[in-house]
Write a protein that holds these residues in place. Structure first.
Motif, PDB file in Angstrom:
ATOM      1  N   LEU A  86       0.829  -1.198   0.000  1.00 50.01           N
ATOM      2  CA  LEU A  86       0.000   0.000   0.000  1.00 50.01           C
ATOM      3  C   LEU A  86       0.869   1.257   0.000  1.00 50.01           C
ATOM      4  CD1 LEU A  86      -2.727  -1.202   2.509  1.00 50.01           C
ATOM      5  CD2 LEU A  86      -3.146  -0.520   0.139  1.00 50.01           C
ATOM      6  N   ASP A  87       1.944   1.223   0.788  1.00 40.25           N
ATOM      7  CA  ASP A  87       2.872   2.354   0.780  1.00 40.25           C
ATOM      8  C   ASP A  87       3.482   2.554  -0.605  1.00 40.25           C
ATOM      9  OD1 ASP A  87       2.477   3.024   3.403  1.00 40.25           O
ATOM     10  OD2 ASP A  87       4.289   2.050   4.164  1.00 40.25           O
ATOM     11  N   MET A  88       3.709   1.439  -1.313  1.00 37.83           N
ATOM     12  CA  MET A  88       4.262   1.536  -2.661  1.00 37.83           C
ATOM     13  C   MET A  88       3.257   2.169  -3.609  1.00 37.83           C
ATOM     14  SD  MET A  88       7.223   0.737  -3.953  1.00 37.83           S
ATOM     15  CE  MET A  88       7.151   2.403  -4.616  1.00 37.83           C
ATOM     16  N   SER A  89       1.978   1.845  -3.429  1.00 31.77           N
ATOM     17  CA  SER A  89       0.938   2.479  -4.235  1.00 31.77           C
ATOM     18  C   SER A  89       0.891   3.986  -3.980  1.00 31.77           C
ATOM     19  CB  SER A  89      -0.429   1.857  -3.930  1.00 31.77           C
ATOM     20  OG  SER A  89      -0.467   0.501  -4.307  1.00 31.77           O
ATOM     21  N   LEU A  90       1.030   4.363  -2.730  1.00 28.78           N
ATOM     22  CA  LEU A  90       1.092   5.784  -2.386  1.00 28.78           C
ATOM     23  C   LEU A  90       2.287   6.453  -3.045  1.00 28.78           C
ATOM     24  CD1 LEU A  90       0.280   5.615   1.441  1.00 28.78           C
ATOM     25  CD2 LEU A  90      -1.072   6.845  -0.257  1.00 28.78           C
ATOM     26  N   ALA A  91       3.443   5.784  -2.959  1.00 31.12           N
ATOM     27  CA  ALA A  91       4.657   6.363  -3.527  1.00 31.12           C
ATOM     28  C   ALA A  91       4.545   6.531  -5.035  1.00 31.12           C
ATOM     29  CB  ALA A  91       5.860   5.484  -3.179  1.00 31.12           C
ATOM     30  N   ALA A  92       4.014   5.514  -5.704  1.00 34.81           N
ATOM     31  CA  ALA A  92       3.895   5.591  -7.160  1.00 34.81           C
ATOM     32  C   ALA A  92       2.994   6.744  -7.586  1.00 34.81           C
ATOM     33  CB  ALA A  92       3.347   4.268  -7.700  1.00 34.81           C
ATOM     34  N   ALA A  93       1.938   7.006  -6.811  1.00 32.35           N
ATOM     35  CA  ALA A  93       1.018   8.096  -7.146  1.00 32.35           C
ATOM     36  C   ALA A  93       1.633   9.458  -6.881  1.00 32.35           C
ATOM     37  CB  ALA A  93      -0.277   7.933  -6.359  1.00 32.35           C
TER      38      ALA A  93
END
Length: 425
Positions: free
Chosen positions: A293-300
């Motif tokens: 989920l943190d990776m999804s945040l980072a990608a956005a």
């Protein structure tokens, strides 16, 4: 139904290849939509054209007035200095098409040189005609497209998908009935699932209940695919977020819920990053799920500030021993305008397994920008034998292909241990 507004808002997903949003195909319509919204083409800016009832007959093109309409259509298009943004011309085109029967529109399209889908100026003209024809007679327009030979770049498939999306947004029951009628060409049947997917992408915003009803027609393992894609489209909408999460939870497969959460957070973070972050922190999930989920945040958030996005992920996941591929993709994308800022960030990373993983994963991006010396410098700082071997082998392969003499010189200066690693590959 305003066609320009529709295509400027919705792209196309072509499933089975990489998922690609083909906004470029409709981007040239955005200016037209903006101008219509401002009232430039007043007669047609607020409503779909009023189409006359069908008047099919054996007379076909001999109907009085048809030849005059056909000649006028050709004339206004050819004489327009810029058909894409000539809003008055497009408005007249819509009026003229509204006076034609479905058979006449088909006949007119057949008079356009073959391959109009990929030849200017016929591509734009043909697409305009097919789109408005779809609102008048969807089955006939799609039957026509299905009868055309495939063209370069899958343009025929793309135009069919655009046309069906438009029809389903304007007349959903008719479009969905046609899709399940079996009255499709072989190619259309093969892509029917993709047509439904793209149609539901518009429905999930305009008619969410109808979109959810379509899940009943899917195999169970396909439901998560749809929910995940929808979450990536409407994840910023609070009401839709809960509906998508509830439906994903109802499948009974934890991976479905995780996928929808990741897509939802990625979309939400582009609009409200702080709220999306707070949501992630509120969840009771495993460490691995939180890292994803943190990776999804980072990608956005990396689209606006890659350094902050990367730093935040590393800070929140300081104990992680595995670096997701997505993080290295962010580093690579950051290098596209120029590698200096990303290279400087790499230099500032503290030593450890995370840095080793990021250094190893960044080699391919650096070599893609001819930063071979920088890549060699990073590889030399990797302490982990596993990551060091991977970095050296990647660098050797890329450098030897691009600059073989320089690669030979670099390898000659390596330690015997590193040279042995290259011999193992």
């Amino acid at each position: 139904m305003k066609i320009p507004n529709f295509f400027s808002r919705y792209g196309i997903i072509i499933a089975g290849v990489a998922i690609v949003i083909l906004a470029g195909l409709s981007g040239n319509l955005k200016g037209r939509a903006d101008a219509k919204a401002a009232g430039v083409s007043a007669n047609n800016s607020r409503h779909r054209p009023v189409l006359e009832p069908e008047r099919e007959s054996s007379a076909g093109s001999s109907r009085p007035g048809y030849d005059a309409i056909r000649k006028r259509l050709n004339l206004i298009w050819q004489e327009s200095p810029d058909p894409t943004y000539d809003f008055e011309m497009l408005a007249e085109m819509e009026r003229l098409l509204g006076k034609m029967t479905s058979a006449e529109i088909a006949e007119f399209l057949r008079s356009i040189p073959p391959g109009f889908e990929r030849r200017a100026p016929y591509f734009q003209m043909g697409r305009e005609i097919v789109c408005w024809w779809t609102l008048k007679d969807g089955p006939a327009a799609l039957a026509y497209l299905g009868s055309q030979p495939d063209v370069e770049g899958s343009m025929g498939r793309i135009l069919t998908t655009q046309t069906f999306m438009l029809w389903a947004a304007d007349q959903p029951e008719a479009a969905l009935t046609w899709l399940r009628s079996g009255d499709l060409t072989k190619k259309q049947r093969e892509s029917s699932e993709n047509l439904l997917l793209n149609a539901t992408i518009t429905m999930v915003e305009t008619d969410p209940e109808r979109a959810f009803q379509q899940l009943a027609y899917l195999a169970p393992d396909k439901v998560a695919d749809y929910l995940g894609i929808w979450a990536g489209c409407v994840g910023e909408n609070p009401e839709m977020r809960q509906k998508l999460l509830d439906r994903a939870a109802a499948t009974g497969r934890p991976e479905d819920l995780a996928r929808v959460r990741n897509s939802m957070v990625a979309k939400w973070a582009t609009m409200e990053p702080d709220a999306a972050l707070a949501y992630v922190d509120s969840l009771q999930v495993t460490d691995l799920e939180r890292q994803n989920l943190d990776m999804s945040l980072a990608a956005a958030t990396a689209r606006k500030d890659p350094k902050a996005a990367l730093d935040t992920w590393l800070e929140r996941n300081a104990s992680a021993t595995v670096i997701p591929d997505e993080l290295n993709k962010i580093v690579g994308a950051w290098m596209m305008p120029g590698p200096d800022a990303a290279a400087q960030w790499l230099d500032g990373l503290p030593a450890g397994v995370q840095r080793d993983a990021i250094y190893s994963g960044s080699i391919r991006a650096l070599t893609g920008f001819d930063q071979y010396s920088k890549a060699a410098e990073l590889a030399n700082h990797i302490e982990s034998p596993e990551y060091r071997a991977k970095a050296l082998q990647t660098l050797d392969k890329q450098w030897s292909l691009s600059q073989p003499d320089a690669a030979v010189t670099w390898k000659a200066g390596l330690s015997p241990e590193d040279q042995a690693v290259l011999q193992e590959k």
